[in-house]
Design an enzyme around this catalytic site. Sequence first.
Site, PDB file in Angstrom:
ATOM      1  N   CYS A 233      39.731  45.894  44.632  1.00  0.00           N
ATOM      2  CA  CYS A 233      40.549  46.136  45.818  1.00  0.00           C
ATOM      3  C   CYS A 233      40.800  44.839  46.569  1.00  0.00           C
ATOM      4  CB  CYS A 233      39.906  47.168  46.738  1.00  0.00           C
ATOM      5  SG  CYS A 233      41.045  47.743  48.030  1.00  0.00           S
ATOM      6  N   CYS A 429      47.886  49.273  45.697  1.00  0.00           N
ATOM      7  CA  CYS A 429      47.066  48.829  46.814  1.00  0.00           C
ATOM      8  C   CYS A 429      47.694  49.337  48.103  1.00  0.00           C
ATOM      9  CB  CYS A 429      46.984  47.306  46.827  1.00  0.00           C
ATOM     10  SG  CYS A 429      45.935  46.651  48.141  1.00  0.00           S
TER      11      CYS A 429
END
Length: 485
Positions: A233, A429
């Site tokens: 991430c 994302c």
Amino acid sequence: MYDNQLTVLEDELKRSGLSRREALKLLGVGGAFFLTNDELNATTKLEASDVKAKIVIVGGGLAGISTAARLTGRLSNPDITIIEPNPKSVTYQPGNTFIGAGIYTKEDVLYETKDFLPKGVNFIAQKAVEFDPTNNNLTLSNGEKISYDYLIVTAGVVLDFAKIKGLEEIGDIYTAKDSEKLNSIFRNSGASSIYNVDGAVITWENMQKTIEEAKNGKKQTAIFSHPNTAIKCGGAPKKIMYLMNSRLNEVSKQARENVDMTFYANSSKMFSVKEYEEAIIKQYKARNMNYNLNHNLIEVNLKEKTAIFDNFWEEKGEYDPDIEEYTMIKKHKFVEVAYDFLHIAPPMKAAPEIGDSEIGSAKGWVPVNKETLQHVKYPNIFSLGDIAAVPLGKTGGSVRKQYKVVVDNLISLIEGKELEAKYGGYTVCPIITDIGKVMLAEFDYTMKPTPSFPLDPTQERYIWWLLKYYILKPMTQYGMLSGKA
């Protein structure tokens, strides 16, 4: 509750000019975060294969459990074993960002792995510590040897705090692992990290203290780091900065003005995809958020509240007439920054017992073909998720694509067929830019935006906040962990 959330999202889809049917058509079955529980159960079932094989999965997180669940639905007589020492390995890690900003609590993200274990799957609560791929076996932390016909490695990454001088004592830890050492070192230091659940709790404590000081008129400095390794991430360090900006603005304009906020990126870019990078830079400028590129955090002095960065760049050296190019010389300068609030995105790596083993690579990750996710040296081994050595893919959204590819290719391999399923590098994302706004950054190996909707993907939208806040968590719980989403 879940259906109510879907209704809210549907209303927003309609306001954006999209019906739920259109959204489903665009996303396909892969977009199961738009499906109700009944619809999830009604998704088309693929024909089960009668092949028999002993399959071992190392890692019981999102990637491992999702893969096991899908395999149980694709095999008539599955023989699947998951090796995982952490009883909370399926913890909802994307929720850590919300913990760090006071939106979630620790209890909102912690799951018991046993509650999501697919029926019929064996579970061994040990750690795999040695690998012998030539003889198709591995050794557990208790000394037991486990043999396999096929191995799937989904063990995630380790937070490598030891690479930062001053934080060596924290050592290697996992996101979902309680760490008294991390708690004792970070508490009351102004520093922490949302990459660990306990660290995320401390991040919120630190953020509140900084906000209170700013509210009372005291100037504050908040800095945010991004390391020189691949990380899961990659947008998370920016998300917590955006959320702190939002929390400050909730208090008052003056409170926000009293906090100098700067992001220190190891990279030469703010984002790897040009279109999203340009959008982020515009958002930073509009919010008076600063950033410095080519800065790698190498040391933290928690007592003095200072951080030292290696600022690096290249300069032209001597000219080489043979190749008609200048040699490039890398230069370094150490930059010391005082802070009141420090968010650390730590360096990350594969667990040494995997990265340094026969199934690892020189860089530590598990080397696989970036499309088939099959090991480059051992054809009966596959890997996916954070630990796989692919150019993109250290997000839950990537796993949602990868685990289906692995299952399809594994079954094809067992059946003696060509491996036709391909992972195109898709990753997503959801960059939280404000409380109530998200930019949904989707892209793949082309390094171009690949939006699932006919909407400008560089725009911050309330609709994507609804997706992030309401839908992704139940999608993970009821969709991916059941092998259907």
